[in-house]
Design a protein around this motif. Structure first.
Motif, PDB file in Angstrom:
ATOM      1  N   ILE A 212       0.718  -1.088   0.001  1.00 57.67           N
ATOM      2  CA  ILE A 212      -0.024  -0.008   0.157  1.00 57.67           C
ATOM      3  C   ILE A 212       0.846   0.988  -0.238  1.00 57.67           C
ATOM      4  O   ILE A 212       0.092   2.212  -0.677  1.00 57.67           O
ATOM      5  N   ALA A 213       1.931   1.175   0.650  1.00 59.25           N
ATOM      6  CA  ALA A 213       2.977   2.381   0.728  1.00 59.25           C
ATOM      7  C   ALA A 213       3.295   2.412  -0.381  1.00 59.25           C
ATOM      8  O   ALA A 213       3.233   3.545  -1.183  1.00 59.25           O
ATOM      9  N   ALA A 214       4.111   2.224  -0.828  1.00 57.55           N
ATOM     10  CA  ALA A 214       4.790   1.435  -2.612  1.00 57.55           C
ATOM     11  C   ALA A 214       3.592   2.016  -3.295  1.00 57.55           C
ATOM     12  O   ALA A 214       3.999   3.004  -4.580  1.00 57.55           O
ATOM     13  N   ARG A 215       2.759   1.509  -3.119  1.00 62.83           N
ATOM     14  CA  ARG A 215       1.460   1.979  -4.317  1.00 62.83           C
ATOM     15  C   ARG A 215       1.529   4.001  -4.252  1.00 62.83           C
ATOM     16  O   ARG A 215       0.898   4.508  -5.295  1.00 62.83           O
ATOM     17  N   THR A 216       0.728   4.105  -3.007  1.00 62.81           N
ATOM     18  CA  THR A 216      -0.062   5.458  -2.617  1.00 62.81           C
ATOM     19  C   THR A 216       0.717   6.319  -2.213  1.00 62.81           C
ATOM     20  O   THR A 216       0.686   7.747  -2.177  1.00 62.81           O
ATOM     21  N   GLY A 217       2.795   6.129  -1.810  1.00 60.37           N
ATOM     22  CA  GLY A 217       3.059   6.720  -1.345  1.00 60.37           C
ATOM     23  C   GLY A 217       3.353   6.904   0.136  1.00 60.37           C
ATOM     24  O   GLY A 217       3.554   8.412   0.356  1.00 60.37           O
ATOM     25  N   ALA A 218       2.744   6.920   0.952  1.00 58.62           N
ATOM     26  CA  ALA A 218       2.109   6.604   1.704  1.00 58.62           C
ATOM     27  C   ALA A 218       3.342   7.016   3.074  1.00 58.62           C
ATOM     28  O   ALA A 218       4.278   6.108   2.869  1.00 58.62           O
ATOM     29  N   ASP A 219       3.312   8.085   4.088  1.00 56.28           N
ATOM     30  CA  ASP A 219       4.279   8.415   4.981  1.00 56.28           C
ATOM     31  C   ASP A 219       3.946   6.576   6.109  1.00 56.28           C
ATOM     32  O   ASP A 219       2.848   6.400   6.050  1.00 56.28           O
ATOM     33  N   VAL A 220       4.715   6.185   6.378  1.00 57.10           N
ATOM     34  CA  VAL A 220       4.337   5.564   7.257  1.00 57.10           C
ATOM     35  C   VAL A 220       5.023   5.497   8.748  1.00 57.10           C
ATOM     36  O   VAL A 220       6.581   5.775   8.754  1.00 57.10           O
ATOM     37  N   VAL A 221       4.415   5.150   9.848  1.00 56.09           N
ATOM     38  CA  VAL A 221       5.283   5.518  11.462  1.00 56.09           C
ATOM     39  C   VAL A 221       5.092   4.244  12.025  1.00 56.09           C
ATOM     40  O   VAL A 221       3.629   3.467  12.118  1.00 56.09           O
TER      41      VAL A 221
END
Length: 223
Positions: free
Chosen positions: A61-70
């Motif tokens: 999901i992070a790779a696809r959306t570019g989301a920051d991960v905490v």
């Protein structure tokens, strides 16, 4: 308004109209998942620990959306993402993010990765203060979490076996002094099957909190 959408197990999305925050995105392999990992949206992903039913699809999901991960550094170390997208924290720390702020809280649970710890989050978003407990047992310092902030909502696990069960999660709501509780982490598999209506009855009888039952795929506005 702040919208809460439950995707099943411990995965939910908070949407303030400009930012989408996703928690513990276990979707692939989740029999109760209300959305697939290739469809869910996120600007920020909060990870409570590294067990597969919480860490889940974070990488994809992070790779696809570019989301920051905490998350705690040991959990983030399992991800193959640009360093600028990873925001390591530890217990008691706070982090300012585009939607507001999070504070990392204690959770009494194993972590799923060597050297790591499980955690929860107090989330400040859309003018609300929310407590996402992650996977945890009942612990007395929940009273301190509630004293530090006037909590509007708490997302509490009720499934028992791996986390708090109904009675302990009701006492957690009392200790937190929270206005609303949304139960999570139940009914995904038979071993954590629970009568959520019974939880609502018990909690509302012993605390001022209102229990909002949100089924996988449903959304509510957080008042």
């Amino acid at each position: 308004m702040l919208k809460f959408t439950f995707y099943g197990h411990s995965c939910f999305q908070l949407d303030d109209g400009a930012h989408k925050v996703l928690t513990d995105p276990f979707l692939t392999g989740n029999p109760k998942a209300a959305i697939s990992a290739d469809k869910v949206e996120a600007d920020t992903i909060l990870l409570s620990h590294a067990h597969g039913d919480h860490f889940g699809d974070a990488q994809a999901i992070a790779a696809r959306t570019g989301a920051d991960v905490v998350g705690v550094p040991e959990v983030l170390g399992l991800l193959d993402l640009p360093a600028a997208k990873l925001h390591g924290m530890n217990l008691g720390g706070s982090l300012v993010l585009p939607f507001g702020k999070v504070r990392m809280t204690l959770a009494q649970h194993s972590s799923g990765v060597a050297g790591g710890i499980a955690c929860g989050y107090v989330i400040y978003i859309g003018g609300k203060v929310l407590y996402f407990a992650g996977d945890t047992a009942l612990f007395s310092d929940m009273q301190l979490i509630g004293k530090k902030d006037a909590l509007d909502y708490a997302m509490l696990p009720i499934g028992d076996n791996y986390t708090m069960g109904l009675e302990d999660a009701a006492l957690a709501a009392k200790w937190l002094g929270v206005r609303h509780v949304i139960p999570i982490h139940y009914d995904t598999w038979p071993i954590i099957a629970q009568d959520v209506e019974k939880y609502k009855e018990v909690t509302e009888s012993m605390t001022p909190a209102k229990v909002d039952i949100v089924r996988p795929g449903e959304s509510i506005e957080l008042a």
